[in-house]
Design a protein around this motif. Structure first.
Motif, short mmCIF file in Angstrom:
data_model
loop_
_atom_site.label_atom_id
_atom_site.label_comp_id
_atom_site.label_asym_id
_atom_site.label_seq_id
_atom_site.Cartn_x
_atom_site.Cartn_y
_atom_site.Cartn_z
N ALA A 188 -1.95 3.82 13.70
CA ALA A 188 -1.50 4.26 12.38
C ALA A 188 -1.74 5.75 12.18
O ALA A 188 -2.81 6.27 12.48
CB ALA A 188 -2.21 3.47 11.29
N ALA A 241 -1.04 1.16 2.73
CA ALA A 241 -1.28 0.32 1.56
C ALA A 241 -1.29 1.13 0.26
O ALA A 241 -0.57 0.80 -0.70
CB ALA A 241 -2.57 -0.48 1.72
N LEU A 297 3.44 -5.20 7.63
CA LEU A 297 2.03 -4.85 7.74
C LEU A 297 1.17 -6.10 7.92
O LEU A 297 0.17 -6.08 8.64
CB LEU A 297 1.56 -4.10 6.49
CG LEU A 297 1.97 -2.63 6.36
CD1 LEU A 297 1.49 -2.08 5.04
CD2 LEU A 297 1.42 -1.80 7.51
N LEU A 350 -0.93 6.94 9.05
CA LEU A 350 -1.01 7.02 7.60
C LEU A 350 -1.46 5.67 7.07
O LEU A 350 -1.01 4.62 7.57
CB LEU A 350 0.37 7.38 7.04
CG LEU A 350 0.51 7.76 5.58
CD1 LEU A 350 -0.24 9.06 5.29
CD2 LEU A 350 1.99 7.94 5.22
N ASP A 351 -2.35 5.68 6.09
CA ASP A 351 -2.76 4.44 5.44
C ASP A 351 -1.65 4.03 4.48
O ASP A 351 -1.46 4.65 3.42
CB ASP A 351 -4.08 4.65 4.70
CG ASP A 351 -4.64 3.35 4.13
OD1 ASP A 351 -3.97 2.30 4.25
OD2 ASP A 351 -5.74 3.39 3.56
#
Length: 286
Positions: free
Chosen positions: A249, A254, A281, A251-252
């Protein structure tokens, strides 16, 4: 004429929202088909092409009277709804694909009707795009989206039209990378190709996304800063797909998706992009 054009645009936009809402309901388990279908399963007249080639976003240019019934005496689906199915493309199959199922025949029937009414521009897309004065990547977006739609249609095992068979086999030109276009412009093009970011689809565009996930992340952040939440949702969807393919990943996602849900445009189409990203996800059943 300007008033008429505005009315037609509004009618088509409303149809896209209705159909996207039905796909979203099916994705959330609301039941019912993902796309509008005729009560008798019959097909509309064929060959009613959309003039003008691809629009500036790589989607079919919607022209003509959307209130014209697809089949005389039948109230649904309307011409505008079938055009909306064409615009959504592979996303019409998203609920089943995200549940780990093969493309279903019921959805394929409606997609086949839409592709028959609005045939793929195929290899003429580049010329149409040049004539319309739009960027050349718009033609590639149209061609790759149409190919993915036709491939899923064929995979569903439902009867397909000759146009769909040709489109499924036609391999469009290579999609340029961020080194050629620059990452801001490239990320916009990849956002227009977000309907390819689905399980069950793979190919050169997906490999390009996996190799350039940092550019996708930069594009998503840039879109958030510009408050272009729909583009950000589409790029987040690509990042969810690259993550599902094992790419670490960048970038986070969520909190990004939470922000888009809270501050986005509130449309069914944007909500569908967010919902698909969230489902990827979580993982797709084997």
């Amino acid at each position: 004429m300007p008033f008429a054009d505005t009315s037609l645009r509004d009618e088509y936009a409303a149809a896209v929202e209705r159909v996207a809402g039905r796909v979203l309901d099916a994705l959330r388990g609301g039941g019912g088909p993902a796309a509008p279908a005729r009560p008798d399963g019959s097909a509309p007249p064929s060959g009613a092409a959309l003039p003008g080639g691809p629009g500036p976003t790589g989607e079919p240019a919607l022209t003509g009277d959307p209130r014209e019934p697809a089949l005389t005496g039948e109230p649904s689906p309307t011409r505008a709804e079938l055009a909306a199915v064409r615009i959504l493309g592979p996303d019409a199959f998203a609920p089943g694909l995200l549940d780990g199922r093969a493309p279903d025949a019921a959805t394929a029937l409606v997609v086949a009707q839409a592709l028959d009414m609005f045939p793929s521009t195929g290899t003429t897309a580049t010329a149409a795009t040049a004539a319309a004065g739009t960027r050349p990547e718009a033609a590639l977006v149209t061609a790759w989206r149409d190919r993915a739609t036709a491939q899923l249609l064929t995979r569903a095992g439902a009867p397909t039209t000759p146009s769909a068979a040709v489109t499924a086999e036609h391999v469009p030109g290579a999609v340029p990378g961020p080194g050629e276009l620059g990452w801001p412009r490239w990320s916009v093009m990849m956002a227009q190709l977000s309907s390819l970011a689905l399980p069950g689809l793979d190919g050169p565009v997906h490999e390009l996304a996996r190799r350039n996930d940092l550019a996708l992340a930069r594009g998503a952040v840039r879109s958030m800063l510009r408050r272009d939440h729909r583009t950000a949702a589409r790029l987040a969807r690509w990042l969810a797909r690259t993550g599902a393919d094992g790419v670490p990943a960048r970038l986070d996602l969520a909190p990004v998706l939470d922000r888009i849900r809270a501050a986005g445009d509130g449309s069914a189409r944007s909500a569908l992009e967010v919902a698909i990203a969230e489902r990827m996800l979580k993982g797709v059943p084997a």
